[in-house]
Design a protein around this motif. Structure first.
Motif, PDB file in Angstrom:
ATOM      1  N   LYS A   1      -0.539   4.799  -0.608  1.00 20.53           N
ATOM      2  CA  LYS A   1      -1.003   4.410  -1.932  1.00 20.53           C
ATOM      3  C   LYS A   1      -1.930   5.472  -2.513  1.00 20.53           C
ATOM      4  O   LYS A   1      -2.858   5.939  -1.852  1.00 20.53           O
ATOM      5  CB  LYS A   1      -1.725   3.060  -1.843  1.00 20.53           C
ATOM      6  CG  LYS A   1      -1.821   2.356  -3.197  1.00 20.53           C
ATOM      7  CD  LYS A   1      -2.714   1.122  -3.135  1.00 20.53           C
ATOM      8  CE  LYS A   1      -1.957  -0.125  -2.715  1.00 20.53           C
ATOM      9  NZ  LYS A   1      -2.763  -1.354  -2.973  1.00 20.53           N
ATOM     10  N   LEU A   2      -1.653   5.834  -3.767  1.00 20.48           N
ATOM     11  CA  LEU A   2      -2.381   6.919  -4.427  1.00 20.48           C
ATOM     12  C   LEU A   2      -2.987   6.429  -5.736  1.00 20.48           C
ATOM     13  O   LEU A   2      -2.305   5.811  -6.555  1.00 20.48           O
ATOM     14  CB  LEU A   2      -1.377   8.054  -4.707  1.00 20.48           C
ATOM     15  CG  LEU A   2      -1.758   9.190  -5.646  1.00 20.48           C
ATOM     16  CD1 LEU A   2      -2.859  10.029  -5.043  1.00 20.48           C
ATOM     17  CD2 LEU A   2      -0.545  10.066  -5.933  1.00 20.48           C
ATOM     18  N   LEU A   3      -4.286   6.685  -5.918  1.00 22.11           N
ATOM     19  CA  LEU A   3      -4.949   6.353  -7.185  1.00 22.11           C
ATOM     20  C   LEU A   3      -5.080   7.633  -8.006  1.00 22.11           C
ATOM     21  O   LEU A   3      -5.479   8.681  -7.491  1.00 22.11           O
ATOM     22  CB  LEU A   3      -6.334   5.758  -6.921  1.00 22.11           C
ATOM     23  CG  LEU A   3      -7.162   5.324  -8.143  1.00 22.11           C
ATOM     24  CD1 LEU A   3      -8.038   4.106  -7.797  1.00 22.11           C
ATOM     25  CD2 LEU A   3      -8.054   6.444  -8.688  1.00 22.11           C
TER      26      LEU A   3
ATOM     27  N   THR B   1       1.398   3.574  -6.619  1.00 23.33           N
ATOM     28  CA  THR B   1       0.413   4.194  -7.512  1.00 23.33           C
ATOM     29  C   THR B   1      -0.559   3.187  -8.111  1.00 23.33           C
ATOM     30  O   THR B   1      -0.188   2.042  -8.399  1.00 23.33           O
ATOM     31  CB  THR B   1       1.118   4.947  -8.652  1.00 23.33           C
ATOM     32  OG1 THR B   1       1.947   4.013  -9.367  1.00 23.33           O
ATOM     33  CG2 THR B   1       1.975   6.073  -8.132  1.00 23.33           C
ATOM     34  N   VAL B   2      -1.795   3.656  -8.318  1.00 19.10           N
ATOM     35  CA  VAL B   2      -2.839   2.837  -8.945  1.00 19.10           C
ATOM     36  C   VAL B   2      -3.390   3.606 -10.142  1.00 19.10           C
ATOM     37  O   VAL B   2      -3.749   4.776 -10.021  1.00 19.10           O
ATOM     38  CB  VAL B   2      -4.001   2.535  -7.964  1.00 19.10           C
ATOM     39  CG1 VAL B   2      -5.107   1.739  -8.663  1.00 19.10           C
ATOM     40  CG2 VAL B   2      -3.502   1.777  -6.729  1.00 19.10           C
TER      41      VAL B   2
ATOM     42  N   LYS C   1     -11.251  -1.058  -2.422  1.00 20.93           N
ATOM     43  CA  LYS C   1     -10.845  -2.456  -2.571  1.00 20.93           C
ATOM     44  C   LYS C   1      -9.323  -2.609  -2.484  1.00 20.93           C
ATOM     45  O   LYS C   1      -8.815  -3.584  -1.939  1.00 20.93           O
ATOM     46  CB  LYS C   1     -11.344  -2.967  -3.931  1.00 20.93           C
ATOM     47  CG  LYS C   1     -11.473  -4.487  -3.999  1.00 20.93           C
ATOM     48  CD  LYS C   1     -12.067  -4.943  -5.330  1.00 20.93           C
ATOM     49  CE  LYS C   1     -13.575  -4.734  -5.360  1.00 20.93           C
ATOM     50  NZ  LYS C   1     -14.178  -5.162  -6.644  1.00 20.93           N
ATOM     51  N   LEU C   2      -8.594  -1.614  -3.001  1.00 18.39           N
ATOM     52  CA  LEU C   2      -7.129  -1.706  -3.033  1.00 18.39           C
ATOM     53  C   LEU C   2      -6.460  -0.947  -1.878  1.00 18.39           C
ATOM     54  O   LEU C   2      -5.254  -0.706  -1.903  1.00 18.39           O
ATOM     55  CB  LEU C   2      -6.598  -1.170  -4.378  1.00 18.39           C
ATOM     56  CG  LEU C   2      -7.003  -1.951  -5.637  1.00 18.39           C
ATOM     57  CD1 LEU C   2      -6.410  -1.320  -6.877  1.00 18.39           C
ATOM     58  CD2 LEU C   2      -6.576  -3.415  -5.556  1.00 18.39           C
ATOM     59  N   ASN C   3      -7.273  -0.571  -0.875  1.00 20.12           N
ATOM     60  CA  ASN C   3      -6.746   0.156   0.291  1.00 20.12           C
ATOM     61  C   ASN C   3      -5.953   1.405  -0.088  1.00 20.12           C
ATOM     62  O   ASN C   3      -4.849   1.655   0.404  1.00 20.12           O
ATOM     63  CB  ASN C   3      -5.858  -0.763   1.150  1.00 20.12           C
ATOM     64  CG  ASN C   3      -6.672  -1.884   1.756  1.00 20.12           C
ATOM     65  OD1 ASN C   3      -7.795  -1.660   2.222  1.00 20.12           O
ATOM     66  ND2 ASN C   3      -6.142  -3.097   1.703  1.00 20.12           N
ATOM     67  N   VAL C   4      -6.541   2.179  -0.968  1.00 24.49           N
ATOM     68  CA  VAL C   4      -5.914   3.417  -1.419  1.00 24.49           C
ATOM     69  C   VAL C   4      -6.113   4.495  -0.355  1.00 24.49           C
ATOM     70  O   VAL C   4      -7.185   4.613   0.236  1.00 24.49           O
ATOM     71  CB  VAL C   4      -6.544   3.838  -2.778  1.00 24.49           C
ATOM     72  CG1 VAL C   4      -6.313   5.307  -3.082  1.00 24.49           C
ATOM     73  CG2 VAL C   4      -6.000   2.964  -3.907  1.00 24.49           C
ATOM     74  N   ASP C   5      -5.064   5.311  -0.110  1.00 25.12           N
ATOM     75  CA  ASP C   5      -5.153   6.380   0.899  1.00 25.12           C
ATOM     76  C   ASP C   5      -5.641   7.691   0.312  1.00 25.12           C
ATOM     77  O   ASP C   5      -6.202   8.528   1.011  1.00 25.12           O
ATOM     78  CB  ASP C   5      -3.772   6.638   1.524  1.00 25.12           C
ATOM     79  CG  ASP C   5      -3.200   5.382   2.146  1.00 25.12           C
ATOM     80  OD1 ASP C   5      -3.866   4.826   3.025  1.00 25.12           O
ATOM     81  OD2 ASP C   5      -2.101   4.953   1.737  1.00 25.12           O
ATOM     82  N   ALA C   6      -5.331   7.915  -0.995  1.00 20.59           N
ATOM     83  CA  ALA C   6      -5.654   9.214  -1.584  1.00 20.59           C
ATOM     84  C   ALA C   6      -5.969   9.078  -3.065  1.00 20.59           C
ATOM     85  O   ALA C   6      -5.491   8.147  -3.731  1.00 20.59           O
ATOM     86  CB  ALA C   6      -4.479  10.171  -1.404  1.00 20.59           C
ATOM     87  N   ILE C   7      -6.767  10.012  -3.567  1.00 22.51           N
ATOM     88  CA  ILE C   7      -7.111  10.041  -4.997  1.00 22.51           C
ATOM     89  C   ILE C   7      -6.714  11.408  -5.562  1.00 22.51           C
ATOM     90  O   ILE C   7      -7.089  12.450  -5.026  1.00 22.51           O
ATOM     91  CB  ILE C   7      -8.616   9.787  -5.231  1.00 22.51           C
ATOM     92  CG1 ILE C   7      -8.980   8.352  -4.822  1.00 22.51           C
ATOM     93  CG2 ILE C   7      -8.998  10.040  -6.699  1.00 22.51           C
ATOM     94  CD1 ILE C   7     -10.462   8.013  -4.925  1.00 22.51           C
TER      95      ILE C   7
ATOM     96  N   ILE D   1     -15.417  11.109  -1.775  1.00 18.95           N
ATOM     97  CA  ILE D   1     -14.089  10.585  -1.426  1.00 18.95           C
ATOM     98  C   ILE D   1     -13.836  10.814   0.064  1.00 18.95           C
ATOM     99  O   ILE D   1     -13.422   9.903   0.789  1.00 18.95           O
ATOM    100  CB  ILE D   1     -12.993  11.255  -2.297  1.00 18.95           C
ATOM    101  CG1 ILE D   1     -13.086  10.742  -3.733  1.00 18.95           C
ATOM    102  CG2 ILE D   1     -11.591  10.988  -1.742  1.00 18.95           C
ATOM    103  CD1 ILE D   1     -12.216  11.491  -4.724  1.00 18.95           C
ATOM    104  N   ALA D   2     -14.129  12.025   0.516  1.00 25.80           N
ATOM    105  CA  ALA D   2     -13.932  12.370   1.938  1.00 25.80           C
ATOM    106  C   ALA D   2     -14.824  11.509   2.836  1.00 25.80           C
ATOM    107  O   ALA D   2     -14.392  11.031   3.895  1.00 25.80           O
ATOM    108  CB  ALA D   2     -14.222  13.849   2.149  1.00 25.80           C
ATOM    109  N   GLN D   3     -16.076  11.279   2.393  1.00 25.00           N
ATOM    110  CA  GLN D   3     -17.007  10.457   3.184  1.00 25.00           C
ATOM    111  C   GLN D   3     -16.509   9.020   3.335  1.00 25.00           C
ATOM    112  O   GLN D   3     -16.854   8.324   4.286  1.00 25.00           O
ATOM    113  CB  GLN D   3     -18.395  10.447   2.522  1.00 25.00           C
ATOM    114  CG  GLN D   3     -19.167  11.745   2.752  1.00 25.00           C
ATOM    115  CD  GLN D   3     -20.334  11.904   1.770  1.00 25.00           C
ATOM    116  OE1 GLN D   3     -20.639  11.007   0.974  1.00 25.00           O
ATOM    117  NE2 GLN D   3     -20.995  13.049   1.828  1.00 25.00           N
ATOM    118  N   ASN D   4     -15.700   8.574   2.373  1.00 29.93           N
ATOM    119  CA  ASN D   4     -15.157   7.213   2.421  1.00 29.93           C
ATOM    120  C   ASN D   4     -13.767   7.165   3.070  1.00 29.93           C
ATOM    121  O   ASN D   4     -13.024   6.194   2.903  1.00 29.93           O
ATOM    122  CB  ASN D   4     -15.109   6.614   1.012  1.00 29.93           C
ATOM    123  CG  ASN D   4     -16.469   6.129   0.557  1.00 29.93           C
ATOM    124  OD1 ASN D   4     -16.924   5.056   0.947  1.00 29.93           O
ATOM    125  ND2 ASN D   4     -17.159   6.941  -0.243  1.00 29.93           N
ATOM    126  N   ASN D   5     -13.448   8.237   3.820  1.00 29.09           N
ATOM    127  CA  ASN D   5     -12.163   8.321   4.542  1.00 29.09           C
ATOM    128  C   ASN D   5     -10.945   8.166   3.644  1.00 29.09           C
ATOM    129  O   ASN D   5      -9.936   7.566   4.021  1.00 29.09           O
ATOM    130  CB  ASN D   5     -12.110   7.282   5.675  1.00 29.09           C
ATOM    131  CG  ASN D   5     -13.177   7.576   6.711  1.00 29.09           C
ATOM    132  OD1 ASN D   5     -13.425   8.736   7.043  1.00 29.09           O
ATOM    133  ND2 ASN D   5     -13.839   6.537   7.182  1.00 29.09           N
TER     134      ASN D   5
END
Length: 479
Positions: A3-5, A27-28, A71-77, A94-98
């Motif tokens: 999942k990508l935001l 996608t988000v 909240k939406l279990n996104v893997d990447a931004i 973003i990196a700090q939040n895995n």
């Protein structure tokens, strides 16, 4: 990556989502109240309202965007361009939040975000640079003495600048102090940082940039150049690939220099290294943009690549699937940025409703678009509606197709840069390839555009009269 935001809006949000969907990634979208009914919101699998219309209350809220992603279990931004795309702190959080940031590491963003730090980083690689100061300067007397040594004309630039802000050209020594004071105050107002540096002003430059792509395994490639010399207010309006003035030798040299710049800051992902090319074909490093560029489609078309797909692949830790020797230039591509601006009124933003909005379609015509008929143009964001891109086997073929596409692009309710595009693509200086970044200053004026439009209207009227006479003759013929 499931999942990508996309932390952006408009055409670039849709562009990124299109590739993500092709790769089987959900996608988000995030959106402001002004964009509630925008196409990027409808296109995404999920969409979340993040704030009010002004960008500092929505698209610039990095913490809020990360909160939505978690909240939406996104893997990447993916940040797109503009907004938070070159914000090192956002990339770091973003990196700090895995979560994977689809872009370079924050260190590279920081280095290349400061023109002075960028110069310092690439110095060891012996990349040609415009003569100037190596460090920020605020002492006007000292700056004046350096400027005299470099020789006028000189350029004063805000260290933290971009988009043409905080830039001053000084033709002669007598004007230096007043222009320096203005540049410092402009830099403070725009960036909260009054640091400026000065460099020799290259009088008739062309703006050539090289697309680079780097993976986490030490591989860096370049995907050739883009010519971005047609600009208004120091911002690009027309781009093309390849450039008509680069020889294969010069292209290789500039490509190798761009790769060195990427290595100098341990780069990851898609980036663009910008150069000035003077009238003698000497090139000078200008800066590096640590993100996907607005004009990336022209590179995709001539290289047969999907740059967003490559961004996603290297962000996932994959090895680049292409090597330098696999790449070759195929054909020619042009891009016109279609802005909601009035070219007859100093390119001022034109707000209103898209009463008619019909996109051109056809082989080798691509429109990266973020709007639809009936929508209002929000006043809060960059006024770009879309990017009109054409491709041909030759440059002339791409130009002719572009003129047809501009003609077939129907927009009513607001003014746009489409007529300006026609002016450029029909102009002898552009068609001959003999132009530089002063094209607008040298050849364009609202009067010239009006004259061209009146000529076209006369021609259309004459054709209509001729057709009418022919039709009447046919009607009078005996059965």
């Amino acid at each position: 990556m499931k999942k990508l935001l996309v932390a952006n809006r408009g055409e670039i949000a849709i562009r990124v989502m299109r590739t993500a969907k092709k790769m089987g990634i959900k996608t988000v979208a995030v959106y402001s109240t002004a964009d509630r009914n925008a196409p990027h919101v409808k296109y995404a699998d999920e969409a979340v309202l993040i704030g009010e219309a002004p960008s500092n209350k929505s698209y610039l809220l990095g913490d809020k965007i990360i909160e939505v992603a978690k909240k939406l279990n996104v893997d990447a931004i993916h940040p797109g361009y503009g907004f938070l795309s070159e914000n090192a702190e956002f990339a770091e959080k973003i990196a700090q939040n895995n979560i994977t940031f689809i872009g370079p590491k924050s260190k590279a963003i920081k280095i290349m975000g400061s023109k002075l730090a960028a110069k310092e980083a690439v110095k060891a690689y012996h990349i040609p640079m415009v003569p100037g100061t190596d460090e920020a300067i605020t002492n006007i007397a000292e700056a004046k003495s350096i400027a005299s040594k470099i020789g006028f004309p000189i350029l004063i630039k805000a260290s933290a600048g971009g988009g043409g802000k905080g830039m001053r050209i000084v033709e002669k020594e007598a004007d230096f102090e007043s222009q320096m004071e203005r540049a410092i105050s402009e830099a403070i107002n725009a960036f909260g940082d009054g640091a400026v540096f000065i460099e020799k002003y290259v009088a008739s430059p062309r703006h050539i940039e090289i697309q680079v792509m780097a993976d986490a395994h030490g591989n860096v490639i370049h995907l050739f150049e883009r010519e971005c010399s047609i600009q208004r207010r120091h911002q690009k309006v027309v781009e093309e690939a390849p450039s008509g003035v680069l020889t294969p030798e010069l292209r290789n040299k500039m490509g190798e220099a761009a790769i060195k710049v990427a290595k100098a800051c341990d780069y990851l992902g898609a980036g663009t290294v910008e150069f000035l090319l003077d009238e003698n074909h000497n090139f000078y490093f200008l800066e590096m943009n640590t993100r996907l560029q607005v004009e990336h489609p022209v590179t995709e078309l001539i290289s047969g690549t999907d740059l967003v797909e490559l961004q996603i692949r290297v962000a996932r830790g994959e090895v680049l699937p292409i090597k330098q020797e696999d790449l070759k230039i195929n054909g020619h591509a042009l891009e016109l940025r279609v802005y909601a601006e009035d070219p007859l009124n100093d390119f001022l933003p034109s707000v209103g409703r898209l009463d008619v909005y019909k996109l051109p379609v056809g082989k080798n015509i691509r429109v990266d678009n973020g709007f639809e008929e009936g929508m209002d143009i929000p006043i809060y964001y960059d006024p770009m509606l879309s990017k009109l891109i054409t491709y041909g086997k030759t440059r002339n073929e791409a130009i002719e197709l572009m003129l047809k596409a501009i003609n077939d692009y129907k927009i009513e309710g607001i003014k746009t840069t489409l007529p300006f595009g026609s002016f450029v693509f029909e102009h002898e200086a552009f068609r001959s390839g003999n132009f530089n970044t002063h094209f607008v200053k040298q050849y364009y004026s609202p009067e010239a555009l009006k004259e061209k439009q009146e000529e076209e209207a006369k021609m259309a009227a004459l054709i209509a009269v001729k057709q009418y006479i022919e039709d009447q003759k046919l009607l009078r013929l005996p059965n």
